[in-house]
Structures are given as structure tokens and as C-alpha cells.
Design an enzyme around this catalytic site. Structure first.
Site, mmCIF file in Angstrom:
data_model
loop_
_atom_site.group_PDB
_atom_site.id
_atom_site.type_symbol
_atom_site.label_atom_id
_atom_site.label_comp_id
_atom_site.label_asym_id
_atom_site.label_seq_id
_atom_site.Cartn_x
_atom_site.Cartn_y
_atom_site.Cartn_z
ATOM 1 N N SER A 152 0.570 -1.117 -0.061
ATOM 2 C CA SER A 152 0.121 0.216 -0.273
ATOM 3 C C SER A 152 0.929 1.619 -0.063
ATOM 4 C CB SER A 152 -1.315 0.555 1.020
ATOM 5 O OG SER A 152 -0.336 -0.392 2.689
ATOM 6 N N ASN A 198 -1.892 -2.642 13.504
ATOM 7 C CA ASN A 198 -3.175 -2.578 12.929
ATOM 8 C C ASN A 198 -3.307 -0.809 14.254
ATOM 9 O OD1 ASN A 198 -3.380 -4.364 11.639
ATOM 10 N ND2 ASN A 198 -3.979 -5.865 13.491
ATOM 11 N N THR A 224 -40.378 26.068 -9.943
ATOM 12 C CA THR A 224 -41.552 24.335 -9.445
ATOM 13 C C THR A 224 -41.009 23.913 -10.930
ATOM 14 O OG1 THR A 224 -43.346 24.645 -9.405
ATOM 15 C CG2 THR A 224 -42.191 25.317 -7.002
ATOM 16 N N HIS A 225 -40.846 22.336 -10.566
ATOM 17 C CA HIS A 225 -40.694 21.930 -11.837
ATOM 18 C C HIS A 225 -39.868 22.638 -13.059
ATOM 19 C CE1 HIS A 225 -44.601 19.593 -9.992
ATOM 20 N NE2 HIS A 225 -44.472 20.863 -9.586
ATOM 21 N N ASN A 283 -18.132 27.483 -23.035
ATOM 22 C CA ASN A 283 -18.731 25.847 -22.187
ATOM 23 C C ASN A 283 -18.147 26.584 -21.062
ATOM 24 O OD1 ASN A 283 -19.765 25.602 -25.173
ATOM 25 N ND2 ASN A 283 -17.867 24.180 -24.753
ATOM 26 N N GLU A 303 -19.635 21.702 -15.024
ATOM 27 C CA GLU A 303 -20.307 20.836 -15.784
ATOM 28 C C GLU A 303 -19.717 19.377 -15.197
ATOM 29 O OE1 GLU A 303 -19.952 21.380 -19.768
ATOM 30 O OE2 GLU A 303 -22.153 21.883 -20.286
ATOM 31 N N TYR A 322 -8.984 -6.610 12.963
ATOM 32 C CA TYR A 322 -8.317 -6.013 11.556
ATOM 33 C C TYR A 322 -8.445 -7.085 11.101
ATOM 34 C CZ TYR A 322 -5.566 -4.090 7.662
ATOM 35 O OH TYR A 322 -5.015 -3.964 6.882
ATOM 36 N N GLN A 359 -7.633 -1.904 4.541
ATOM 37 C CA GLN A 359 -7.008 -1.821 3.476
ATOM 38 C C GLN A 359 -7.441 -0.372 2.503
ATOM 39 O OE1 GLN A 359 -2.559 -2.594 2.718
ATOM 40 N NE2 GLN A 359 -2.956 -3.024 0.559
ATOM 41 N N LYS A 410 -8.580 3.403 1.920
ATOM 42 C CA LYS A 410 -7.813 4.459 1.080
ATOM 43 C C LYS A 410 -7.909 4.677 0.002
ATOM 44 C CE LYS A 410 -4.570 2.985 4.696
ATOM 45 N NZ LYS A 410 -5.323 1.628 5.491
HETATM 46 N N1 ARG Z 1 -1.224 -1.424 4.557
HETATM 47 C C1 ARG Z 1 -2.075 -1.570 5.858
HETATM 48 C C2 ARG Z 1 -3.671 -1.081 6.208
HETATM 49 O O1 ARG Z 1 -3.445 0.028 5.421
HETATM 50 C C3 ARG Z 1 -1.723 -1.375 7.195
HETATM 51 C C4 ARG Z 1 -1.896 -2.873 8.393
HETATM 52 C C5 ARG Z 1 -1.597 -3.953 7.947
HETATM 53 N N2 ARG Z 1 -1.027 -4.621 8.876
HETATM 54 C C6 ARG Z 1 -1.616 -5.549 9.268
HETATM 55 N N3 ARG Z 1 -2.564 -7.045 10.292
HETATM 56 N N4 ARG Z 1 -1.415 -6.545 8.048
HETATM 57 O O2 ARG Z 1 -4.386 -1.561 6.578
#
Ligand code: ARG
Length: 457
Positions: free
Chosen positions: A22, A109, A154-155, A284, A289, A316, A321, A324
Site C-alpha cells: 500500500s 493495526n 417549481t418543476h 462552455n 459540468e 482487523y 486497506q 484509503k
Molecule cells: N497497510 C495496512 C492497511 O492499510 C496496514 C496494516 C497492516 N496490518 C496487518 N495486519 N497486515 O491496512
């Protein structure tokens, strides 16, 4: 070197590494990650888990890493799985064995739960400023247009006359609620998950209240399993952002209509318009838009995270992940849209005469004509029928109610006198509407005073 290589005998398959990693996106919160680590080691030293020398050397190392990432001197190493592993690996590389103590009493975590919360909290503060700027811009337009008459619809059919200030006031209310929603979320999410460990707390005597204070939280979270698996605050944020985009999108839709060749109520400034590659005459409303179009992305982020979260058992799981990328995208999208939209309306020209003429020629005063009869003792339902007949007559003659001769009025109802014309004059129609929330000048001035106070506080 992996953080977790000890129990493995084989290297990770490269595709697995790529799929699992990540770092390419969670690098976005390197500052929050480092600040969280600094608070963590400060607390560990206070509790006697680290010495002050260890603390100082780790903090100096972390600050150096932050400065080098910011300046570009330190590049992200794709071999690392995520921002947490990256920072720790660089730290150990730079300060040696003592760096290996950073992760004492912590799991990725609770670390990632903290980082994402810190990041979102910072972004909510940015969004708050952008919403304030938008509200201030709307306020300025309102203040300058308390007697700029325009048709209310309205409408999408002309209904009753209002003012530009009143129309914009509707959006002031919407964006004010959007701002409040974000404030509510910020308050609810402002508890520190650090110290929850992997899921069950830790055996070290952590002072979670102290860590929370260092990071400006209102306190530590209360349940370690919830702390590492809660993403409600992201769902709430995405939901608030979706509603905000819905408001922006509706406003854009109106501006696109008002800016059209048929309406010409407004002219979007050249600096906020684009041309056509083939048709030389075109100007435009692309920004409006695009804002309308980008609403879909933000809704998409909300739907995506709701779906990701719905089947995850405690605590967890790696699914999380996925919280994000789309959240980052949604927040960046809304920030961009708010800034551009504010600039667009701040520079937009209002064609007051066109709006006023439009309000005059669509029978927007028909209700007031009916009210005139009611004030002379005619039951409302009968009055409605009488004015309906008069409107029909006007349509046949291609004139407005203001232009219809008194004889014609009298033919349909003897109640009408010369003062009907004053009663249905557009200014009268608007200015007599002075109940709370109505477009009349006195009512609007009271509301504006409330808005002014709000913006000054
Ligand atoms: N990159 C992980 C996430 O965004 C971090 C946590 C990783 N934890 C694990 N137990 N693999 O969630």
C-alpha cells in the site's frame, strides 16, 4: 528486509508483494505516521519503557526522515510494503539498533487506525476552511442582491418571484449544514486508537490518555477491538462529502441553465469557461459540468467502502486497506470542487435585468392576484379559478396580468379595482412576503444579520 520475515522460509512472490503493498498510496500520510510515532515514543519514555536517550535518538531520526521525505531527498522504496514499514526500515538503517524499539507496544493495526484518523481530521479542517470561503462568497452575493428580482421555479416552471439573495440563501443553508455535519463527525471521531495493539491492547503499561493528549485527541478509544476495526468515521465523512457534492451539483445544474443562451441570467467569467475546438462562438460552462460530474466519484467512494466493510469479522482484516485510495480521491475531489466553485461564483456576472424581465413575464404574480381577491372576501378556491381564467385570457392576448385592462378583470369578477395593479407589481409580490424565511427585504435582512454573526464567529 520484511518486518515480519522471521517465520517465513521463502521470499514473497513479487506479484503478491505488489498486490499486498500500500506504500504507493499510504505515503500520503507520512507526516501523520511520523507524528504518531513521535507521540508513541514520548509516551513510552514517560512510562519508563524507553530511556530518554533512546527516545531522543528515535525522535531525531524520525524528524530527519520527515524532513527528507518533504524535501525529496528520501524516495519511497517500493520494496517496502507500506508507509509504516518504510519509516521503520529507514529509521533502523539510519540510527541502528535503537530504531528497532520504535514499534514496542504497537501494531500496524492501531498505527494505521491512528494515521488514517489523523489524516482525515486534518482534511476535515481543510474542508471546513473551504466551506467557510464558499459561505462567505455566497453571503457577499446575497448582500448585494437583496432586491434583485428573479423567478422562483417549481418543476422548472416559473412559480413565484423571489430575489437572487433568497435563492442563494437556500444554498447558504445547505452548505452551512454540510459544515456542521463535518464538525459533528470530527467531534465523534476525535478519540485516539493508538495503544489498541493488534486487537487486544498490550501488556506494557502504556499511558493511552497521555498519547491521546499529545495528539490533540479528546481521549483514548474505549475498546481495543473496535479501535482497530472501526471505519465508521470514514463512512460518515464520505457520506457528508456526498451530500456536499449533491448540493454543489444541484447548484452547478442551475448555473448551467442560467448561463445557457436561452436564459442568460448569468455570464460565467471567461477565466472560468472553456471554448470549443470547432465552434468559434462557444463558451462552455465546463467547470460547473465537471463539478456536477465528479459527484459520481464521491458517491462511488461511499458505496465502495460501505460494501467493503459489510462482511468483515472483527477485528482487523486486510480488506480495510481498501479504505484509503477512494477516500483520498473523494477528499481531494471535494476540496478541488469547493475551491473552483467558489472562484466561479465569485467572478460570475449576474444579468439582473434579464432575471427581472423573466420574473415579470411568466405569471409569477398569479398567486398574488388570487390573494387580492381573498383579501376582498372571495374564498381562495374561487379566487384560484377566477385568476386561472384571467391567465388563459392573457395567454390568448399574449400579454401579462399587469397589462390586462381593468374592464377585462371586471368582466370576470366585479371585485377588481384599479389597485389590483399595485397588488400584483413584482416588487409588491416579493416585499409583502416577510414571514420568517421568505424573500421580502425585511425578512431577508434579519437572516443576513444571523449569517453575518455566524461568519464572524
Ligand atoms: N497497510 C495496512 C492497511 O492499510 C496496514 C496494516 C497492516 N496490518 C496487518 N495486519 N497486515 O491496512
Amino acid at each position: 528486509m520484511k518486518l515480519w520475515g522471521g517465520r517465513f522460509t521463502k521470499e514473497t512472490n513479487q506479484l503478491v508483494h505488489n498486490f499486498n503493498a500500500s506504500l504507493s498510496f499510504d505515503q500520503k500520510f507520512y507526516k501523520q505516521d511520523i507524528n504518531g510515532s513521535i507521540a508513541h515514543v514520548t509516551m513510552l519514555a514517560k512510562q519508563g519503557i524507553l530511556t530518554t536517550e533512546e527516545r531522543d535518538s528515535i525522535i531525531a531520526g524520525l524528524k530527519g526522515i520527515e524532513a527528507d521525505i518533504t524535501s525529496g531527498a528520501l524516495e519511497f522504496d517500493e520494496a517496502q510494503e507500506d508507509i509504516h514499514s518504510f519509516v521503520e526500515a529507514v529509521l533502523i538503517d539510519r540510527i541502528g539498533t535503537v530504531g528497532k524499539k520504535l514499534h514496542t507496544g504497537r501494531s500496524r493495526n492501531d498505527q494505521v487506525a491512528l494515521d488514517m484518523r489523523l489524516y482525515t481530521r486534518d482534511e476535515i479542517d481543510e474542508l471546513d476552511k473551504l466551506l467557510y470561503d464558499l459561505l462567505k462568497t455566497i453571503y457577499n452575493i446575497m448582500e448585494a442582491n437583496l432586491t434583485t428580482y428573479m423567478p422562483g421555479f417549481t418543476h422548472l416552471q416559473k412559480a413565484q418571484p423571489v430575489t437572487l439573495a433568497h435563492h442563494f440563501g437556500a444554498y447558504f443553508e445547505m452548505f452551512l449544514r454540510d459544515r456542521d455535519r463535518l464538525k459533528d463527525i470530527r467531534k465523534r471521531m476525535n478519540y485516539c486508537p493508538l495503544g489498541a495493539g493488534a486487537l487486544a491492547g498490550t501488556t506494557y503499561p502504556l499511558d493511552r490518555t497521555y498519547t491521546a493528549q499529545l495528539l490533540s485527541f479528546d481521549g483514548p478509544t474505549r475498546n481495543s477491538m473496535d479501535s482497530v476495526s472501526d471505519r465508521d468515521y470514514l463512512l460518515e465523512t464520505l457520506s457528508a462529502l456526498s451530500i456536499c457534492m449533491m448540493h454543489l451539483s444541484r447548484f452547478c445544474e442551475e448555473i448551467i441553465i442560467w448561463n445557457s443562451n436561452e436564459y442568460r441570467f448569468v455570464d460565467i467569467d471567461d477565466s472560468y469557461s472553456t471554448g470549443s475546438s470547432i465552434m468559434p462562438q462557444k463558451k462552455n460552462p465546463d467547470i460547473a459540468e465537471l463539478v456536477r460530474g465528479k459527484t459520481g466519484r464521491v458517491y462511488g467512494a461511499l458505496t465502495s467502502l460501505l460494501t467493503t466493510m459489510k462482511g468483515i469479522p472483527l477485528a482487523y482484516n486486510k480488506d480495510m486497506q481498501e479504505d484509503k485510495e477512494m477516500t483520498f480521491d473523494a477528499i481531494d475531489t471535494v476540496k478541488g470542487c469547493l475551491a473552483l466553485f467558489t472562484g466561479m461564483i465569485a467572478t460570475m456576472k449576474f444579468n439582473n435585468d434579464v432575471m427581472e424581465a423573466s420574473a415579470k413575464n411568466g405569471f409569477t404574480n398569479a398567486t398574488d392576484a388570487a390573494d387580492y381577491l381573498v383579501n376582498h372576501g372571495v374564498p381562495f378556491r374561487d379566487a384560484h379559478g377566477i385568476i386561472g381564467q384571467l391567465v388563459l385570457l392573457c395567454i390568448e392576448k399574449d400579454i401579462s396580468l399587469d397589462e390586462l385592462p381593468l374592464e377585462d378583470y371586471k368582466k370576470i369578477s366585479p371585485v377588481f379595482e384599479e389597485d389590483i395593479y399595485e397588488a400584483i407589481r413584482m416588487q409588491t409580490c416579493v416585499e409583502r412576503r416577510n414571514t420568517i424565511g421568505a424573500p421580502g427585504l425585511a425578512a431577508m435582512q434579519e437572516v443576513l444579520a444571523v449569517y453575518k454573526d455566524y461568519l464572524n464567529n
